[in-house]
Design a protein around this motif. Structure first.
Motif, PDB file in Angstrom:
ATOM      1  N   ASP A  45     -15.322   9.191 -32.878  1.00 27.03           N
ATOM      2  CA  ASP A  45     -16.185   9.800 -33.895  1.00 27.03           C
ATOM      3  C   ASP A  45     -16.582  11.221 -33.498  1.00 27.03           C
ATOM      4  O   ASP A  45     -16.632  12.124 -34.343  1.00 27.03           O
ATOM      5  N   GLN A  49     -15.665  14.608 -35.597  1.00 27.37           N
ATOM      6  CA  GLN A  49     -16.678  15.582 -36.008  1.00 27.37           C
ATOM      7  C   GLN A  49     -16.384  16.957 -35.418  1.00 27.37           C
ATOM      8  O   GLN A  49     -16.554  17.981 -36.080  1.00 27.37           O
ATOM      9  N   TYR A  50     -15.922  16.977 -34.173  1.00 26.81           N
ATOM     10  CA  TYR A  50     -15.549  18.234 -33.526  1.00 26.81           C
ATOM     11  C   TYR A  50     -14.448  18.944 -34.328  1.00 26.81           C
ATOM     12  O   TYR A  50     -14.522  20.148 -34.583  1.00 26.81           O
ATOM     13  N   LEU A  53     -16.041  20.256 -37.787  1.00 27.08           N
ATOM     14  CA  LEU A  53     -16.916  21.419 -37.685  1.00 27.08           C
ATOM     15  C   LEU A  53     -16.180  22.646 -37.171  1.00 27.08           C
ATOM     16  O   LEU A  53     -16.600  23.784 -37.434  1.00 27.08           O
ATOM     17  N   ARG A 125     -17.779  11.594 -42.242  1.00 23.70           N
ATOM     18  CA  ARG A 125     -17.288  11.664 -40.871  1.00 23.70           C
ATOM     19  C   ARG A 125     -18.330  12.197 -39.911  1.00 23.70           C
ATOM     20  O   ARG A 125     -18.111  12.221 -38.697  1.00 23.70           O
ATOM     21  N   LEU A 126     -19.482  12.634 -40.415  1.00 23.25           N
ATOM     22  CA  LEU A 126     -20.527  13.117 -39.528  1.00 23.25           C
ATOM     23  C   LEU A 126     -21.189  11.964 -38.786  1.00 23.25           C
ATOM     24  O   LEU A 126     -21.443  10.898 -39.357  1.00 23.25           O
ATOM     25  N   MET A 127     -21.487  12.191 -37.499  1.00 23.31           N
ATOM     26  CA  MET A 127     -22.208  11.206 -36.715  1.00 23.31           C
ATOM     27  C   MET A 127     -23.691  11.263 -37.084  1.00 23.31           C
ATOM     28  O   MET A 127     -24.143  12.163 -37.796  1.00 23.31           O
ATOM     29  N   GLY A 130     -25.490  14.527 -37.102  1.00 21.82           N
ATOM     30  CA  GLY A 130     -24.446  15.522 -37.306  1.00 21.82           C
ATOM     31  C   GLY A 130     -24.874  16.686 -38.173  1.00 21.82           C
ATOM     32  O   GLY A 130     -24.335  17.788 -38.045  1.00 21.82           O
ATOM     33  N   THR A 133     -26.344  19.186 -35.920  1.00 21.69           N
ATOM     34  CA  THR A 133     -25.252  19.805 -35.164  1.00 21.69           C
ATOM     35  C   THR A 133     -24.549  20.865 -36.005  1.00 21.69           C
ATOM     36  O   THR A 133     -24.233  21.957 -35.503  1.00 21.69           O
ATOM     37  N   ALA A 134     -24.285  20.568 -37.267  1.00 17.10           N
ATOM     38  CA  ALA A 134     -23.631  21.533 -38.147  1.00 17.10           C
ATOM     39  C   ALA A 134     -24.476  22.795 -38.299  1.00 17.10           C
ATOM     40  O   ALA A 134     -23.948  23.922 -38.287  1.00 17.10           O
ATOM     41  N   ASN A 190     -22.751  14.616 -30.123  1.00 16.16           N
ATOM     42  CA  ASN A 190     -23.024  15.668 -31.097  1.00 16.16           C
ATOM     43  C   ASN A 190     -22.905  17.051 -30.483  1.00 16.16           C
ATOM     44  O   ASN A 190     -22.621  18.024 -31.183  1.00 16.16           O
ATOM     45  N   SER A 193     -19.320  19.682 -30.428  1.00 20.04           N
ATOM     46  CA  SER A 193     -19.026  20.767 -31.377  1.00 20.04           C
ATOM     47  C   SER A 193     -19.794  22.031 -31.010  1.00 20.04           C
ATOM     48  O   SER A 193     -19.253  23.148 -31.099  1.00 20.04           O
TER      49      SER A 193
END
Length: 445
Positions: A45, A49-50, A53, A125-127, A130, A133-134, A190, A193
């Motif tokens: 996961d 996410q990596y 982003l 798909r975001l944890m 997330g 993090t974004a 998280n 990214s």
């Protein structure tokens, strides 16, 4: 009479090509290590996410507002860069524009985070966490944007190899950050990214330091002038920045829709074939593009010095070199496809041929486009590029039915040849004749 360039004047172009090959090898090796570290220690996961982003910069090609072209032309044309008042005002103007752009991007990221809209925009798909993090990733990207002037100055100075080599630090730096996080036993799925954005920022920092030292006191004075809005007026950048901005918006639309079209129109195996071929041949097209950008300051400096240099011979040599490299890779493609896909994906001959032609066409186009980097040339490029978008889309749509994964690639080859190479060649031929006529008249007086 126009003076000819010395053979050594192309040395920076050759160095940029070699540097790109070295960086691709290093980045590829460390990229495999990073993939293993992320999946092995933070989970699939976190890796998904990596990857999601990491696409932010490609989705926002407009963020520099076309400023890169303005800086490159000004720096390349300067005869006394550290003390050039025009370049100093150009950099001050560029920094002001980039600061506004950075503020808007950071504000957008924070607002999206506060409103909880990231999952809606980016999908499931975001944890957990997330969205934060974004936001952090976008803020880091925005903060690094004004620092990118260093990269433009370095390239404008004819030191493209330095800028390319600085990109080679990204993957090793990310590896180090990941190892530190793992050794510290931090549950940082998280943060992966965020670490990648911090690593990418190093490129701008390195180039800024190089440019700062090489042009002292130019950048220091330009930064000092940024808040002095009344005392230090900006320079006119619209003639160069707007055409470059239009191209930076249109070209990704033209060439980044291939996978989407194959997903909707192609057979089940077509998308996998396309992705694998792109993974291989993009190594060559990236080298072609980087080497092409290294030609930009060469032609800009020739204009400033009053030299009339035709790009047709470099285009022929560059195109032939691109085709030769493409043919070598084509011979290795069946073996590489078996190795990379464990025999699960076979790349058809039509896709290989189309990919080779694509490399050759892109290589031939680069010197023409780099010659056309004055305001007149950039303005002319806008219409062909805007026509290219629907033409490429239509050709790809039709050809997918007959050629599968090769359809979008061949569509790109045909659209670039018709919508860019032909009109560019016509414009360049006329411009070279005009400038040589002017040089002959000036020499006869």
């Amino acid at each position: 009479m126009a003076r000819a360039a010395s053979p050594g004047s192309w040395a920076s172009v050759r160095r940029a090509a070699v540097a790109k090959v070295v960086v691709m090898v290093v980045s590829g090796a460390f990229g495999l290590v990073n993939t293993r570290l992320i999946i092995g220690h933070f989970g699939a996961d976190a890796y998904a996410q990596y990857g999601l982003l990491a696409t932010f910069p490609t989705l926002m090609p407009f963020t520099d507002m076309g400023i890169g072209a303005v800086i490159l032309n000004a720096v390349a044309a300067s005869r006394d860069l550290p003390h050039d008042a025009v370049v100093r005002r150009t950099l001050t103007t560029a920094l002001r524009v980039l600061l506004v752009s950075a503020l808007l991007i950071a504000t957008a990221g924070i607002v999206l985070g506060l409103l909880g809209l990231w999952p809606t925009l980016l999908g499931a798909r975001l944890m957990e966490g997330g969205g934060r993090t974004a936001t952090v990733c976008l803020v880091i990207y925005a903060a690094a944007l004004p620092l990118s002037v260093g990269q433009r100055v370095v390239v404008g100075m004819g030191r493209s190899a330095t800028q390319v080599l600085s990109q080679g630090i990204v993957s090793p730096a990310l590896s180090c950050l990941l190892v530190i996080t793992i050794v510290a036993r931090l549950d940082a799925g998280n943060a992966v990214s965020v670490l990648s954005y911090l690593a990418n920022t190093l490129v701008s920092i390195i180039c800024l330091v190089v440019a700062w030292r090489a042009t002292r006191p130019l950048l220091r004075d330009a930064v000092r002038d940024v808040p002095r809005l009344r005392a230090v007026r900006g320079v006119r950048i619209v003639d160069t920045a707007v055409p470059q901005l239009v191209q930076s918006l249109a070209i990704p639309i033209a060439f980044q829709t291939d996978r989407l079209l194959l997903s909707h129109l192609g057979r089940s195996e077509a998308l996998a074939q396309y992705n694998l071929a792109a993974q291989l041949f993009n190594l060559l097209t990236q080298t072609v593009v980087v080497t092409g950008v290294a030609m930009w300051p060469h032609f800009a400096r020739a204009r400033a010095d009053g030299r009339v240099e035709s790009p047709f011979r470099p285009a022929l040599l560059f195109g032939a070199g691109g085709l030769a490299m493409g043919l070598v890779l084509a011979a290795l493609t069946p073996w590489a496809a078996r190795l990379l896909s464990d025999g699960a994906v076979t790349i058809p001959l039509a896709l290989i041929v189309a990919s080779v032609l694509n490399v050759g066409v892109e290589a031939f186009k680069q010197p023409l486009g780099m010659y056309m980097t004055d305001p007149r040339g950039l303005r002319f490029q806008m219409l062909p590029v805007l026509v290219l978008v629907p033409v490429n889309l239509a050709l790809s749509w039709v050809l997918i039915e007959y050629l599968g994964a090769a359809g979008p690639i061949l569509g790109s080859v045909l659209s670039v040849a018709v919508c860019q190479i032909l009109p560019y060649s016509w414009w360049v031929a006329r411009d070279v004749r005009r400038r040589r006529g002017e040089a002959a008249r000036d020499g006869g007086q």
